[in-house]
Design an enzyme around this catalytic site. Structure first.
Site, PDB file in Angstrom:
ATOM      1  CB  ILE A  25      29.445  59.232 -35.801  1.00 33.68           C
ATOM      2  CG1 ILE A  25      29.802  59.868 -34.478  1.00 33.68           C
ATOM      3  CG2 ILE A  25      30.655  58.795 -36.582  1.00 33.68           C
ATOM      4  CD1 ILE A  25      30.513  58.940 -33.502  1.00 33.68           C
ATOM      5  CE1 TYR A  26      29.739  63.950 -41.533  1.00 38.76           C
ATOM      6  CE2 TYR A  26      27.990  62.333 -41.286  1.00 38.76           C
ATOM      7  CZ  TYR A  26      29.012  62.889 -42.032  1.00 38.76           C
ATOM      8  OH  TYR A  26      29.310  62.372 -43.273  1.00 38.76           O
ATOM      9  CE1 TYR A  78      34.441  57.096 -36.689  1.00 38.30           C
ATOM     10  CE2 TYR A  78      35.173  56.920 -38.946  1.00 38.30           C
ATOM     11  CZ  TYR A  78      34.300  57.436 -38.018  1.00 38.30           C
ATOM     12  OH  TYR A  78      33.305  58.281 -38.397  1.00 38.30           O
ATOM     13  N   GLY A 132      32.138  63.460 -29.981  1.00 36.79           N
ATOM     14  CA  GLY A 132      32.335  62.295 -30.835  1.00 36.79           C
ATOM     15  C   GLY A 132      32.607  61.045 -30.022  1.00 36.79           C
ATOM     16  CG  ASN A 151      37.220  62.125 -42.592  1.00 35.56           C
ATOM     17  OD1 ASN A 151      37.957  62.764 -41.841  1.00 35.56           O
ATOM     18  ND2 ASN A 151      35.902  62.122 -42.475  1.00 35.56           N
ATOM     19  CD  GLU A 152      44.000  62.446 -44.634  1.00 39.43           C
ATOM     20  OE1 GLU A 152      43.268  63.440 -44.413  1.00 39.43           O
ATOM     21  OE2 GLU A 152      44.389  62.128 -45.769  1.00 39.43           O
TER      22      GLU A 152
END
Length: 172
Positions: A96-97, A142, A108, A135-136
């Site tokens: 997911i980008y 998430y 997003g 990847n904070e």
């Protein structure tokens, strides 16, 4: 901005490949050694593997469009297409980008909501993904969507051994 979603067609493999590479480098180049990034890109970003992914009947790849311009993309893996087998009750959100220009505009969220809804519509018990431990921004996103860490696996970026956290969201 109006956001829409459409499945990527095989004849758009070149466009998808460009978006894949651009979003990956935008997300990770500043935090990784350029040599490792280039080594990974040489293997990961080829037209052959992009066509193979688009041709897999157990994967679905979608473009998010912001006012009819590609804003990002999403890749879902069902059943045997999952990168790590979690069973047929699971849906993997492999990618997911969102392009930098569209970040902060709910693209997003739109993609994530679609993935969760697709998992529920197809009767999956949970949706899962892997995310780089450093990847904070993604981890926070998430977690805000109800995902929790349930494991990890190694990820090789060039010659650099990294760790991806596995996260899932129960749907039942």
């Amino acid at each position: 901005m109006k956001i829409t979603l459409r499945r990527v067609d095989l004849n758009e493999a070149d466009l998808l490949l460009n978006i894949r590479q651009q979003t990956f480098f935008d997300a990770f180049a500043s935090k990784n050694d350029p040599a490792h990034m280039q080594a990974y890109a040489k293997e990961a970003f080829t037209i052959a593997n992009t066509i193979a992914e688009l041709s897999n009947p157990e994967s679905e790849i979608y473009f998010a469009l912001g006012d009819n311009e590609v804003a990002g993309y999403l890749k879902l893996n069902f059943n045997n297409a999952q990168t790590e087998q979690q069973g047929n009750d699971a849906l993997e959100l492999e990618r997911i980008y969102v392009l930098e220009k569209f970040q902060g505009q709910k693209v997003g969220k739109y993609l994530m909501d679609y993935a969760i809804n697709k998992a529920m519509e197809t009767g999956k018990k949970f949706i899962w993904l892997g995310v780089w431990e450093h990847n904070e921004k993604a981890l926070a996103f998430y977690q805000s969507k109800g995902f929790v860490v349930f494991g990890s696996h190694p990820f090789k970026l060039g010659a650099d051994n990294q760790l991806d956290l596995l996260m899932k969201k129960d749907l039942i």
